[in-house]
Design an enzyme around this catalytic site. Structure first.
Site, PDB file in Angstrom:
ATOM      1  N   PHE A   4     120.655 -31.857  44.329  1.00  0.00           N
ATOM      2  CA  PHE A   4     120.682 -30.542  43.736  1.00  0.00           C
ATOM      3  C   PHE A   4     121.616 -30.470  42.551  1.00  0.00           C
ATOM      4  O   PHE A   4     121.610 -29.504  41.832  1.00  0.00           O
ATOM      5  CB  PHE A   4     121.104 -29.495  44.776  1.00  0.00           C
ATOM      6  CG  PHE A   4     120.275 -29.583  46.046  1.00  0.00           C
ATOM      7  CD1 PHE A   4     118.911 -29.788  45.988  1.00  0.00           C
ATOM      8  CD2 PHE A   4     120.877 -29.486  47.279  1.00  0.00           C
ATOM      9  CE1 PHE A   4     118.152 -29.883  47.132  1.00  0.00           C
ATOM     10  CE2 PHE A   4     120.123 -29.572  48.430  1.00  0.00           C
ATOM     11  CZ  PHE A   4     118.775 -29.775  48.362  1.00  0.00           C
ATOM     12  N   TRP A  60     116.880 -23.632  41.566  1.00  0.00           N
ATOM     13  CA  TRP A  60     118.162 -24.325  41.361  1.00  0.00           C
ATOM     14  C   TRP A  60     118.341 -25.425  42.402  1.00  0.00           C
ATOM     15  O   TRP A  60     118.914 -26.477  42.108  1.00  0.00           O
ATOM     16  CB  TRP A  60     119.317 -23.332  41.460  1.00  0.00           C
ATOM     17  CG  TRP A  60     120.668 -23.954  41.271  1.00  0.00           C
ATOM     18  CD1 TRP A  60     121.350 -24.127  40.099  1.00  0.00           C
ATOM     19  CD2 TRP A  60     121.522 -24.519  42.294  1.00  0.00           C
ATOM     20  NE1 TRP A  60     122.557 -24.753  40.324  1.00  0.00           N
ATOM     21  CE2 TRP A  60     122.682 -25.004  41.665  1.00  0.00           C
ATOM     22  CE3 TRP A  60     121.407 -24.643  43.672  1.00  0.00           C
ATOM     23  CZ2 TRP A  60     123.720 -25.593  42.367  1.00  0.00           C
ATOM     24  CZ3 TRP A  60     122.447 -25.256  44.382  1.00  0.00           C
ATOM     25  CH2 TRP A  60     123.575 -25.717  43.727  1.00  0.00           C
ATOM     26  N   HIS A  61     117.853 -25.190  43.616  1.00  0.00           N
ATOM     27  CA  HIS A  61     118.089 -26.145  44.689  1.00  0.00           C
ATOM     28  C   HIS A  61     117.267 -27.418  44.566  1.00  0.00           C
ATOM     29  O   HIS A  61     117.634 -28.433  45.171  1.00  0.00           O
ATOM     30  CB  HIS A  61     117.817 -25.481  46.045  1.00  0.00           C
ATOM     31  CG  HIS A  61     118.955 -24.641  46.533  1.00  0.00           C
ATOM     32  ND1 HIS A  61     119.143 -23.335  46.133  1.00  0.00           N
ATOM     33  CD2 HIS A  61     119.982 -24.922  47.374  1.00  0.00           C
ATOM     34  CE1 HIS A  61     120.224 -22.846  46.709  1.00  0.00           C
ATOM     35  NE2 HIS A  61     120.748 -23.782  47.457  1.00  0.00           N
ATOM     36  N   GLY A  62     116.198 -27.385  43.832  1.00  0.00           N
ATOM     37  CA  GLY A  62     115.424 -28.612  43.695  1.00  0.00           C
ATOM     38  C   GLY A  62     114.144 -28.401  42.912  1.00  0.00           C
ATOM     39  O   GLY A  62     113.595 -27.300  42.874  1.00  0.00           O
ATOM     40  N   THR A  98     117.397 -18.910  42.269  1.00  0.00           N
ATOM     41  CA  THR A  98     118.146 -19.534  43.361  1.00  0.00           C
ATOM     42  C   THR A  98     117.317 -20.636  44.015  1.00  0.00           C
ATOM     43  O   THR A  98     117.832 -21.720  44.318  1.00  0.00           O
ATOM     44  CB  THR A  98     118.522 -18.478  44.417  1.00  0.00           C
ATOM     45  OG1 THR A  98     119.334 -17.466  43.809  1.00  0.00           O
ATOM     46  CG2 THR A  98     119.295 -19.108  45.563  1.00  0.00           C
TER      47      THR A  98
END
Length: 467
Positions: free
Chosen positions: A467, A321-323, A318
């Protein structure tokens, strides 16, 4: 092209709706596919080829999975699913994480990976997850393989949720892709939802975002304890109203076209635990990881040690995934630790504690998490956190804090109310006629005010583009 621009509102959207409702029902998916590809190509140009390639590969893999399953060749079906997943992860990994890994290796003296300065395709984290879920759903029997390439291409490229979600699983949208109903009531509801989202983005997120930018740009020596907390509070408001506003606009656009997308946010800042917060924040992403990673790993139906590992893998994924930055990994693992503490210790106590205690506890740790999320440089992050907790002899308050607090107080108060379901509850208690009239007036006023801001303003970022 983003939704919160006059070009999109008054040119692209108007022409798209005219075309969509002018063509026969059987031609609407083809029209949507064409305008969606144009929408993406407007911002990415050559990278639209990647999306087309992804569409073709997952379309053929879905057909292959179904064919193997029909012939009793489960091994072949699993290989087809694995091939699809590998392609999507390789695509995402190369464009999003190659330079991140190369720079990380070079920082410790390993130079076997060159930094390529790769441009990140807009929305790649969203549409690769959507197409990846398709072949998995077909293998599980949760969806049938889509025979029409046009219909499948419409699912992948559907412009309302193409670049920032919500992440739509094929099993939830496949039937609507094949057949959907467009009504005046649904269209009007879509317009209302779109303008609400536009107002969140333009009137709240953009304005409060400037406050965060001011504090983020300050040198550590110029910060105060109160100022640091005010700055991260501003970021918390900005990211919520920016992303939830964009999600609301996507849901509204979908309704205008006859679709119904899942709700992506459910007032997360009223949560009384971190567990509840993540049931209300970015719901489509949480659902995706639960269905396609957490449960296949064994979920919580395993030993306690294995469950802790499963949770670790989900939250590490998680975060990344965001950056492509280590602060996002740290952010994900921060929530992993908090959720473990809640599961083993705090949840039982929080359920018995007064509601205000749970709210304050949750907001405190969420605000700290946004600090980790917002500041990528670990040196700057450490200095900012030190100031927040009053370390290093920093002052509590200064003139800058008083100035910013006074100037932004009205929008901060509006934001606090808008982050709760109070307004929606009051609206639902109105009689039908009053609600319709008031709703129409507010929507028209909101659209005019947002347009004025967009024409006059220059600060209009969208945080989730990276993202």
């Amino acid at each position: 092209m983003v939704f919160s621009t006059p070009l999109f509102l008054f040119v692209y959207l108007s022409l798209t709706l005219l075309l969509y409702y002018a063509v026969p029902l059987k031609g609407r998916n083809l029209a949507l596919l064409a305008v969606s590809l144009f929408f993406y190509a407007w911002g990415e140009r050559i990278y639209v080829v990647i999306m087309v390639a992804s569409t073709l590969i997952d379309y053929t893999h879905g057909m292959l999975v179904e064919r193997c399953k029909a012939r009793g060749n489960d091994r072949g079906a699993r290989w087809a699913v694995a091939s699809s997943v590998f392609f999507n992860l390789a695509l995402l990994g190369f464009f999003k994480y190659w330079d991140f890994l190369a720079a990380s290796f070079q920082a410790v003296g390993l130079n076997f990976m060159p930094v390529l300065n790769i441009h990140l395709p807009i929305g790649i984290s969203f549409y690769t997850f959507q197409t990846m879920s398709y072949t998995i759903d077909v293998y599980r029997g949760d969806a049938r393989a889509q025979r029409s390439l046009v219909n499948f291409g419409t699912f992948v490229t559907l412009f309302p949720q193409l670049i920032a979600g919500p992440i739509i699983k094929y099993k939830d949208l496949g039937d609507q892709i094949d057949s959907r109903t467009c009504t005046v009531e649904k269209f009007a509801s879509g317009v209302q939802m779109f303008v609400i989202g536009l107002g969140k983005k333009v009137l709240i997120a953009n304005n409060v975002g400037m406050l965060w930018e001011s504090y983020k740009a300050m040198a550590p020596g110029d910060l105060t304890v109160a100022g640091a907390w005010l700055g991260v509070l501003a970021f918390a408001i900005q990211i919520y109203f920016d992303f939830s506003g964009y999600s609301d606009m996507a849901v509204g656009l979908g309704r205008m076209l006859g679709f119904e997308f899942m709700r992506n946010f459910n007032y997360p800042y009223i949560s009384r635990s971190i567990t509840e917060f993540w049931r209300r924040w970015h719901i489509s992403l949480s659902t995706w990881f639960r269905e396609y990673l957490y449960i296949p790993l064994g979920g919580n139906r395993c030993s306690k040690g294995r469950w802790v590992l499963n949770l670790f893998l989900v939250w590490a994924a998680t975060g990344i995934w965001h950056g492509a930055s280590w602060n996002f990994v740290l952010w994900g693992l921060y929530f992993w630790v908090l959720l473990l503490v809640e599961k083993f210790v705090l949840l039982r106590w929080l359920k018995r504690a007064p509601g205000a205690v749970g709210h304050l506890y949750t907001l405190f740790f969420v605000l700290v998490s946004w600090t980790i999320f917002a500041i990528e440089d670990f040196g700057q992050l450490g200095e900012y956190l030190k100031v927040m907790f009053g370390l290093g002899g920093v002052p509590l308050i200064d003139g800058a804090f008083k100035y910013y607090a006074a100037n932004y107080l009205p929008v901060l108060c509006i934001s606090a109310l808008a982050a709760t379901p109070l307004g929606a509850a009051v609206y639902r208690r109105l009689n039908v006629r009053t609600a319709h009239i008031l709703g129409a007036v507010l929507i028209l006023a909101g659209l005019l005010l947002c347009t004025a801001y967009l024409v006059d303003g220059t600060y209009n970022p969208f945080l989730y583009f990276r993202f």
